[in-house]
Write a protein that holds these residues in place. Structure first.
Motif, mmCIF file in Angstrom:
data_model
loop_
_atom_site.group_PDB
_atom_site.id
_atom_site.type_symbol
_atom_site.label_atom_id
_atom_site.label_comp_id
_atom_site.label_asym_id
_atom_site.label_seq_id
_atom_site.Cartn_x
_atom_site.Cartn_y
_atom_site.Cartn_z
ATOM 1 N N ASN A 30 6.661 -6.534 -1.738
ATOM 2 C CA ASN A 30 5.834 -5.550 -0.804
ATOM 3 C C ASN A 30 6.621 -5.380 0.305
ATOM 4 O O ASN A 30 5.992 -5.023 1.461
ATOM 5 N N SER A 31 7.889 -5.492 0.692
ATOM 6 C CA SER A 31 8.673 -5.647 1.746
ATOM 7 C C SER A 31 8.580 -4.276 2.412
ATOM 8 O O SER A 31 8.419 -4.001 3.559
ATOM 9 N N ASN A 34 4.624 -3.435 3.617
ATOM 10 C CA ASN A 34 4.231 -4.318 4.864
ATOM 11 C C ASN A 34 4.937 -3.591 6.085
ATOM 12 O O ASN A 34 4.182 -3.580 7.177
ATOM 13 N N LYS A 37 2.762 -0.493 6.722
ATOM 14 C CA LYS A 37 1.770 -0.871 7.090
ATOM 15 C C LYS A 37 1.445 -1.049 8.618
ATOM 16 O O LYS A 37 0.421 -0.892 9.318
ATOM 17 N N GLU A 38 2.698 -2.176 8.895
ATOM 18 C CA GLU A 38 2.550 -2.312 10.613
ATOM 19 C C GLU A 38 3.300 -1.377 11.475
ATOM 20 O O GLU A 38 2.936 -1.326 12.475
#
Length: 266
Positions: A30-31, A34, A37-38
């Protein structure tokens, strides 16, 4: 009995399938998700290695790596956040998820490749020997015997010096700037650092330093990622490749070095 056996086997199959799904889910990379998303790419670096990464006269973080990282983040559609860390603990900090990637003039070595993922090399660095101007006593690593030599702590320069016999002492600095200051003031006989970094000191301090022709070793430099963060590494590489193709990386290199340091040997 057969019915009970069939029920038991069906339950075991369900458990097996569920366990398999759970394992697959937990190991999913999910690197990149993530970071997206951030909306932020956190880049770790040690801000004491000009012209790659350092504090300018206004105490702002500047340098070649910062400019490259900023353009990569923009190309990826996220903002850049710089997180500073002492170099000798930077890989532990990466693995503890203090940041997403280390872009801090990291030499790609076989040992490091066992523990981390790397981008493709973007500069050929290595372990060059720098002296005070006028010192003709040192022509190679063999001539460092009996001398006090400086380097930045936790770097491959320190590793290279540890393999030389007969040194009087290896003085390890948190900041390469301090090593060159001690060299200038005669407290040490030489500094071992990446060639383009030492070249920068020579340009900034005309006539004060010189570089020995023979290196202790040459090494490719790249961005370092956690071992399982392949998706993020691939996205970073894609963005960098596009910037290289459109000339952005060459422009950044010319800004800091006066030539394209990303092409061939230094």
């Amino acid at each position: 009995m057969k019915k009970k056996l069939s029920i038991i086997m069906a339950l075991m199959l369900c458990i097996s399938i569920f366990a398999g799904c759970s394992s697959t889910s937990s190991s999913k990379d999910n690197s990149l998700d993530n970071v997206k998303k951030e909306g932020v790419l956190k880049v770790g670096l040690s801000d004491d290695y000009p012209p790659m990464e350092f504090r300018d006269k206004d105490n702002k973080i500047a340098g070649f790596d910062i400019d490259v990282a900023n353009e990569v983040a923009k190309k990826m559609g996220v903002k850049l956040k710089i997180v500073t860390n002492a170099y000798d603990g930077i890989f532990l900090a990466l693995n503890s998820k203090k940041f997403d990637v280390v872009q801090s003039t990291v030499s790609i070595t076989e040992d490091r490749k066992k523990k981390m993922l790397f981008s493709e090399p973007y500069i050929n660095g290595g372990c060059a020997i720098f002296l005070k101007s006028g010192d003709n006593s040192i022509k190679s690593g063999d001539d460092l015997k009996g001398k006090v030599v400086g380097c930045q702590a936790g770097t491959t320069s320190q590793d290279a010096l540890s393999k030389l016999s007969g040194l009087k002492d290896v003085k390890k600095y948190e900041a390469t700037t301090d090593a060159f200051l001690d060299l200038q003031n005669g407290r040490i006989a030489a500094v071992v650092a990446d060639p383009m970094v030492g070249d920068y000191y020579m340009v900034k301090n005309p006539g004060k330093f010189k570089k020995v022709e023979k290196y202790l070793g040459k090494e490719p430099i790249g961005a370092a990622f956690r071992k399982n963060d392949k998706a993020l590494k691939d996205a970073y590489q894609k963005a960098y490749d596009e910037l290289k193709k459109d000339g952005t990386i060459t422009r950044i290199s010319n800004k800091w070095f006066g030539y394209d340091v990303t092409k061939g040997d230094n």
